[in-house]
Design a protein around this motif. Structure first.
Motif, PDB file in Angstrom:
ATOM      1  N   ARG A  70       0.846  -1.196   0.000  1.00 38.14           N
ATOM      2  CA  ARG A  70       0.000   0.000   0.000  1.00 38.14           C
ATOM      3  C   ARG A  70       0.880   1.244   0.000  1.00 38.14           C
ATOM      4  NH1 ARG A  70      -4.408   0.121   4.636  1.00 38.14           N
ATOM      5  NH2 ARG A  70      -2.767   1.067   5.827  1.00 38.14           N
ATOM      6  N   PRO A  71       0.628   2.211  -0.923  1.00 39.92           N
ATOM      7  CA  PRO A  71       1.451   3.421  -0.933  1.00 39.92           C
ATOM      8  C   PRO A  71       1.273   4.211   0.351  1.00 39.92           C
ATOM      9  CG  PRO A  71      -0.423   3.624  -2.428  1.00 39.92           C
ATOM     10  CD  PRO A  71      -0.411   2.214  -1.954  1.00 39.92           C
ATOM     11  N   SER A  72       2.353   4.872   0.762  1.00 38.91           N
ATOM     12  CA  SER A  72       2.271   5.605   2.031  1.00 38.91           C
ATOM     13  C   SER A  72       1.473   6.898   1.869  1.00 38.91           C
ATOM     14  CB  SER A  72       3.669   5.915   2.530  1.00 38.91           C
ATOM     15  OG  SER A  72       4.336   6.700   1.581  1.00 38.91           O
ATOM     16  N   TYR A  73       0.911   7.350   2.939  1.00 41.87           N
ATOM     17  CA  TYR A  73       0.076   8.560   2.933  1.00 41.87           C
ATOM     18  C   TYR A  73       0.938   9.771   2.541  1.00 41.87           C
ATOM     19  CZ  TYR A  73      -3.024  12.203   4.747  1.00 41.87           C
ATOM     20  OH  TYR A  73      -3.822  13.310   4.876  1.00 41.87           O
ATOM     21  N   PRO A  74       0.498  10.553   1.531  1.00 44.26           N
ATOM     22  CA  PRO A  74       1.341  11.657   1.046  1.00 44.26           C
ATOM     23  C   PRO A  74       1.382  12.869   1.984  1.00 44.26           C
ATOM     24  CG  PRO A  74      -0.727  11.566  -0.167  1.00 44.26           C
ATOM     25  CD  PRO A  74      -0.724  10.386   0.744  1.00 44.26           C
ATOM     26  N   THR A  91      -0.610  15.914   4.641  1.00 41.03           N
ATOM     27  CA  THR A  91      -1.660  16.929   4.525  1.00 41.03           C
ATOM     28  C   THR A  91      -1.294  17.928   3.424  1.00 41.03           C
ATOM     29  OG1 THR A  91      -1.940  16.701   6.903  1.00 41.03           O
ATOM     30  CG2 THR A  91      -3.000  18.581   5.865  1.00 41.03           C
ATOM     31  N   PRO A  92      -2.241  18.237   2.524  1.00 39.77           N
ATOM     32  CA  PRO A  92      -1.931  19.181   1.442  1.00 39.77           C
ATOM     33  C   PRO A  92      -1.565  20.576   1.978  1.00 39.77           C
ATOM     34  CG  PRO A  92      -4.075  18.145   1.126  1.00 39.77           C
ATOM     35  CD  PRO A  92      -3.601  17.724   2.460  1.00 39.77           C
ATOM     36  N   VAL A 111      -4.403  23.016   2.948  1.00 40.96           N
ATOM     37  CA  VAL A 111      -5.042  22.758   4.249  1.00 40.96           C
ATOM     38  C   VAL A 111      -4.194  23.366   5.366  1.00 40.96           C
ATOM     39  CG1 VAL A 111      -5.793  20.954   5.859  1.00 40.96           C
ATOM     40  CG2 VAL A 111      -6.139  20.649   3.415  1.00 40.96           C
ATOM     41  N   TYR A 128     -10.467  16.526   2.488  1.00 38.14           N
ATOM     42  CA  TYR A 128     -10.357  17.718   3.336  1.00 38.14           C
ATOM     43  C   TYR A 128     -11.420  18.771   3.010  1.00 38.14           C
ATOM     44  CZ  TYR A 128      -6.101  16.392   5.781  1.00 38.14           C
ATOM     45  OH  TYR A 128      -5.194  15.770   6.612  1.00 38.14           O
ATOM     46  N   ILE A 176     -13.739  20.236   5.885  1.00 36.90           N
ATOM     47  CA  ILE A 176     -13.677  21.655   6.238  1.00 36.90           C
ATOM     48  C   ILE A 176     -15.026  22.327   5.986  1.00 36.90           C
ATOM     49  CG2 ILE A 176     -12.558  23.858   5.679  1.00 36.90           C
ATOM     50  CD1 ILE A 176      -9.988  22.238   5.153  1.00 36.90           C
ATOM     51  N   ARG A 204      -7.856  19.183  -4.152  1.00 36.75           N
ATOM     52  CA  ARG A 204      -7.360  17.840  -3.866  1.00 36.75           C
ATOM     53  C   ARG A 204      -6.872  17.718  -2.420  1.00 36.75           C
ATOM     54  NH1 ARG A 204      -5.888  14.613  -8.233  1.00 36.75           N
ATOM     55  NH2 ARG A 204      -6.313  15.572 -10.244  1.00 36.75           N
ATOM     56  N   GLY A 205      -6.839  16.491  -1.964  1.00 37.29           N
ATOM     57  CA  GLY A 205      -6.310  16.231  -0.628  1.00 37.29           C
ATOM     58  C   GLY A 205      -7.204  15.307   0.153  1.00 37.29           C
ATOM     59  N   MET A 206      -6.665  14.134   0.440  1.00 36.21           N
ATOM     60  CA  MET A 206      -7.433  13.166   1.229  1.00 36.21           C
ATOM     61  C   MET A 206      -6.938  13.146   2.659  1.00 36.21           C
ATOM     62  SD  MET A 206      -7.907   9.899  -1.253  1.00 36.21           S
ATOM     63  CE  MET A 206      -9.540   9.439  -0.739  1.00 36.21           C
ATOM     64  N   ARG A 228      -6.124  11.137   6.199  1.00 33.17           N
ATOM     65  CA  ARG A 228      -5.466   9.838   6.419  1.00 33.17           C
ATOM     66  C   ARG A 228      -6.502   8.711   6.382  1.00 33.17           C
ATOM     67  NH1 ARG A 228      -0.359   8.846   8.305  1.00 33.17           N
ATOM     68  NH2 ARG A 228      -0.019  11.030   8.809  1.00 33.17           N
ATOM     69  N   TRP A 254      -7.527   8.090   2.760  1.00 33.98           N
ATOM     70  CA  TRP A 254      -6.436   7.406   2.061  1.00 33.98           C
ATOM     71  C   TRP A 254      -6.454   5.907   2.371  1.00 33.98           C
ATOM     72  CZ3 TRP A 254      -3.080   8.934  -1.610  1.00 33.98           C
ATOM     73  CH2 TRP A 254      -1.956   8.159  -1.824  1.00 33.98           C
ATOM     74  N   HIS A 264      -7.408   2.772  -0.343  1.00 38.38           N
ATOM     75  CA  HIS A 264      -6.464   1.708  -0.703  1.00 38.38           C
ATOM     76  C   HIS A 264      -6.833   0.353  -0.130  1.00 38.38           C
ATOM     77  CE1 HIS A 264      -4.174   5.298  -1.785  1.00 38.38           C
ATOM     78  NE2 HIS A 264      -3.700   4.512  -2.728  1.00 38.38           N
TER      79      HIS A 264
END
Lengths: 68, 178
Positions: free
Chosen positions: A4-8, A10-11, A14, B86, B90, B155-157, B159, B162, B166
């Motif tokens: 599973r790819p790791s969590y990228p 918080t953008p 945000v 997000y 929000i 964009r932006g999920m 945790r 995400w 997956h």
């Protein structure tokens, strides 16, 4: 499987929004604590009388106010 | 639980109408609020405070609650979910904050209206009441932020989102829903 790819993370938008929100909240708290908060009524009409009037408000539904 | 396309479109139409209606109702309220803040005429002030209370209780509060409710339905009934992205999270938080502040502010508005409805209240007392402009204008800014978030869907999920994404990979027929 199981790769599973790791969590990228918080953008950035945000994080920036969060910082702006925290700054705004701190500013509002400072304004309230220093007596520069919103509501001219709180300074011109004393707080005590507002509490009394709030009691009256409970007895008046919006429909009743309409007759005024 | 994902809604069927027809139900989803109906819910989306209702959500847009109620949310934009909320902004429009606040705009009308602000017109009265500005008049209450600037007028020196006792009749105008009385009329403004009474109208502000009616608009707040019978238009803005119902629209706010209905908008919050349809927003919950839209997020839970589509692939967006409530805590996955997000922009949804929000939007939800801002809507809840705006609704709570509105409900607290209606107490002040009712207080103003009760005083304005009393024929014994003098012109000076009416002028000293002031306005709720800080809250109404601030509320409009918050609603516009929510509107922008809902249109642009940045964009932006989270945790949680995400992890959920997956765990279950979407099939080839997976399409955007909003």
């Amino acid at each position: 499987m199981g790769n599973r790819p790791s969590y990228p993370g918080t953008p950035r938008w945000v994080k920036v929004s969060g910082i702006i929100a925290i700054v705004l909240v701190v500013l509002v708290v400072i304004m309230l604590l220093t007596g520069h908060g919103p509501g001219r009524h709180t300074s011109s009409v004393d707080a005590g009388s507002q509490v009394v009037f709030s009691g009256v408000v409970d007895e008046h539904s919006p429909a009743e106010v309409r007759r005024g | 639980m994902i809604m069927a396309p027809r139900l989803r479109k109906f819910s989306l139409a209702a959500h847009i109408a109620l949310s934009v209606g909320w902004i429009g109702a606040v705009a009308g309220y602000i017109a009265l609020d500005v008049a209450a803040a600037t007028s020196r005429n006792a009749k105008t002030l009385r009329a403004c405070y009474l109208a502000m209370e009616l608009i707040a209780w019978y238009v803005i509060v119902p629209l706010a609650l209905a908008s919050l409710l349809t927003g919950l339905v839209m997020s839970l009934g589509t692939k967006w979910g409530l805590f996955r992205h997000y922009w949804v999270l929000i939007s939800l938080l801002l809507t809840i904050i705006a609704t709570v502040v509105l409900l607290v502010e209606t107490q002040t508005i009712s207080y103003f209206a009760t005083i304005a409805a009393d024929p014994a209240t003098s012109s000076d007392d009416l002028q000293s009441l002031g306005s709720t402009l800080v809250h109404s204008v601030g509320g409009t800014v918050v609603l516009c932020v929510i509107l922008v978030l809902n249109v642009y869907k940045p964009r932006g999920m989270t945790r949680y989102g995400w992890r959920k994404q997956h765990v279950r990979k979407p099939g080839p027929g997976h399409k955007e829903e909003l």
